[in-house]
Design a protein around this motif. Sequence first.
Motif, short mmCIF file in Angstrom:
data_model
loop_
_atom_site.label_atom_id
_atom_site.label_comp_id
_atom_site.label_asym_id
_atom_site.label_seq_id
_atom_site.Cartn_x
_atom_site.Cartn_y
_atom_site.Cartn_z
N ILE A 23 0.83 -1.32 0.12
CA ILE A 23 0.29 0.37 0.00
C ILE A 23 0.99 1.70 0.02
O ILE A 23 1.18 2.33 -0.87
CB ILE A 23 -1.02 -0.33 1.28
N GLU A 24 2.18 1.01 0.77
CA GLU A 24 2.38 2.61 1.12
C GLU A 24 4.02 2.74 0.22
O GLU A 24 3.96 3.78 -0.87
CB GLU A 24 3.43 1.69 1.95
N ASP A 25 4.12 1.93 -0.49
CA ASP A 25 4.76 1.50 -2.06
C ASP A 25 3.42 2.53 -3.41
O ASP A 25 4.29 3.04 -4.13
CB ASP A 25 4.92 -0.07 -3.03
N LEU A 26 2.76 2.05 -3.05
CA LEU A 26 1.77 2.60 -4.41
C LEU A 26 1.19 3.70 -3.99
O LEU A 26 1.92 4.52 -5.26
CB LEU A 26 0.78 0.88 -3.81
N ARG A 37 3.39 6.06 -2.93
CA ARG A 37 4.26 6.59 -2.59
C ARG A 37 4.56 7.20 -4.44
O ARG A 37 4.98 7.75 -4.83
CB ARG A 37 6.12 6.28 -2.08
N ARG A 38 4.78 5.57 -4.65
CA ARG A 38 5.51 5.30 -6.60
C ARG A 38 4.25 6.70 -8.01
O ARG A 38 4.25 6.53 -8.67
CB ARG A 38 5.79 4.49 -7.43
N ASN A 39 2.85 6.92 -6.86
CA ASN A 39 2.15 7.27 -7.79
C ASN A 39 1.75 8.97 -7.36
O ASN A 39 0.42 10.10 -7.30
CB ASN A 39 1.00 6.95 -8.02
N GLY A 40 2.64 9.43 -6.51
CA GLY A 40 2.84 10.77 -5.70
C GLY A 40 2.22 10.41 -5.00
O GLY A 40 1.36 12.21 -5.13
N PHE A 41 1.20 10.29 -4.36
CA PHE A 41 0.89 10.68 -2.88
C PHE A 41 1.54 10.97 -1.87
O PHE A 41 2.22 9.57 -1.37
CB PHE A 41 -1.03 9.77 -2.43
N SER A 42 1.45 11.46 -0.42
CA SER A 42 1.93 11.03 0.56
C SER A 42 0.61 10.45 1.45
O SER A 42 -0.39 10.75 1.16
CB SER A 42 2.17 12.66 1.31
N ILE A 43 1.21 9.82 2.67
CA ILE A 43 0.49 8.99 3.43
C ILE A 43 0.03 9.52 4.74
O ILE A 43 0.82 9.98 5.63
CB ILE A 43 0.86 7.56 3.71
N ILE A 44 -1.35 9.72 4.59
CA ILE A 44 -1.81 10.66 6.33
C ILE A 44 -1.61 9.44 6.90
O ILE A 44 -1.70 9.90 8.25
CB ILE A 44 -2.56 11.52 5.68
N HIS A 45 -2.95 8.60 7.40
CA HIS A 45 -2.28 7.45 7.83
C HIS A 45 -3.54 6.63 7.58
O HIS A 45 -4.12 6.71 6.45
CB HIS A 45 -3.37 8.51 9.03
N HIS A 46 -3.31 4.54 8.58
CA HIS A 46 -3.92 4.00 8.10
C HIS A 46 -4.62 3.65 8.97
O HIS A 46 -4.71 3.79 10.41
CB HIS A 46 -2.46 2.74 7.87
N TYR A 82 -8.17 -6.75 9.31
CA TYR A 82 -8.71 -7.96 7.73
C TYR A 82 -8.88 -6.09 6.64
O TYR A 82 -8.42 -6.95 5.60
CB TYR A 82 -9.94 -7.86 8.21
N PHE A 83 -9.25 -5.15 7.13
CA PHE A 83 -9.44 -4.49 6.01
C PHE A 83 -8.34 -3.80 7.07
O PHE A 83 -8.37 -2.69 7.93
CB PHE A 83 -10.54 -3.71 5.50
N ALA A 84 -8.35 -2.45 5.42
CA ALA A 84 -7.64 -0.75 5.68
C ALA A 84 -7.98 -0.20 5.15
O ALA A 84 -8.06 -0.33 3.61
CB ALA A 84 -6.22 -0.65 5.49
N ASP A 85 -8.68 1.76 5.60
CA ASP A 85 -8.97 2.32 4.68
C ASP A 85 -7.50 2.90 5.25
O ASP A 85 -7.56 4.06 5.68
CB ASP A 85 -10.11 3.58 5.48
N SER A 86 -6.87 4.00 3.72
CA SER A 86 -5.91 4.49 4.19
C SER A 86 -5.80 5.70 3.60
O SER A 86 -6.77 6.43 2.85
CB SER A 86 -4.80 4.39 3.34
N LEU A 87 -5.85 7.23 4.24
CA LEU A 87 -5.42 8.21 4.23
C LEU A 87 -4.67 8.61 3.49
O LEU A 87 -2.97 8.70 3.59
CB LEU A 87 -6.17 8.95 5.36
#
Length: 340
Positions: free
Chosen positions: A309-312, A314-323, A330-335
């Motif tokens: 998820i984190e690679d996806l 970053r390599r597409n230009g998004f900063s991860i705010i929070h998972h 079982y599931f993640a919503d990632s902001l």
Amino acid sequence: MRSKKNSNSDRSYPMELPDKEVSSPQVQQKFAKDVLEGLSRLPKSLPCKYIYDKQGTDLFQQIMALPEYYLTNCEIEILKSYGKDMMNMIGYQQINLVELGAGNGEKTRILVQELMKKKAEFTMIPIDISQWAIDTFTRNMKARIPGIRIKGLVSEYFKGLRWLSNQNKQSNVVLFLGSNIGNFEPPEADTFLSSLWNACNDRDFLLIGFDLKKEIPVLLDAYNDSQGITDLFNLNLLSRINRELGGHFDLEQFKYQSNYDSVSGSIKSYLISQQNQSVMIDKLNRSFSFETGESIHTESSTKYQLEDIEDLARRNGFSIIHHFFDSRRYFADSLWQVTK
Ligand SMILES: C[S@@+](CC[C@H](N)C(=O)[O-])C[C@H]1O[C@@H](n2cnc3c(N)ncnc32)[C@H](O)[C@@H]1O
């Protein structure tokens, strides 16, 4: 602030009005082209987006209520537990709340209620290939949240993204829930996310749902329910070809099967021919032959781990705010946030 003030209204503006049970001529033409292409290649495949006509959309509503299909309850738990935190991180400024592959809006309503509590000014823009999904979404949302400003768009993701990129500089919060991203093969997920990045403004947000890798029996059960609804859901591809393209598929002669491919980390769904057979599709003026045991690939549902998820992102230009995770993880919503 980049936003323009909206006039308040609860009117909805479907770009194409909900229709009867058959798609528009343009959709049918594209459907015919994709069926011809998919059934002419080896191994055969059909794009899963065509499952979602009226029947398919109804069947998916039933799947979401199945005890085996843990994905929905996990995501509801996440949104109920952290919806307020998510909206605090995003801020309650004027926004377009854009949802891609919106479905019936049951989960979205949890976030919308947060926005309403804060008296935020926003426009809800559900985008879905299924006019029945948009119709249900709009009807449910307006019944439960009087005064909501909502504009439904019946569109394929990429056309929806083109629409988004032509909008003004309003801040966007894009929702891509329910593990829809998992239906893309990995290279397509990158293409989708980079197109989304291009369509968004700097500092826009994306809340994206990922089904996480877990014990294989739990995964398999979710796609093999005891009531056989998932079978009907997949077989709807053949029913739709019969209805809209004059296909002559005998549904008894194809069986649904799914397995977990641990190399790609994906549930692969297939329809398997039960005998040697040749099936005519009138509108294509062609018949297609199937050998006993031959498969038609109908859907991939990729499962992720946190590093993927984190690679996806970053390599597409998004900063991860929070998972955000459910209690079983079982599931993640990632902001994520767009940085340009
Ligand atoms: C698995 S359902 C998830 C619905 C909703 N996001 C949820 O979490 O409950 C996928 C939704 O995406 C829509 N969809 C599938 N492929 C699409 C495409 N290529 N473009 C736009 N919508 C699509 C379907 O009609 C369906 O409503």
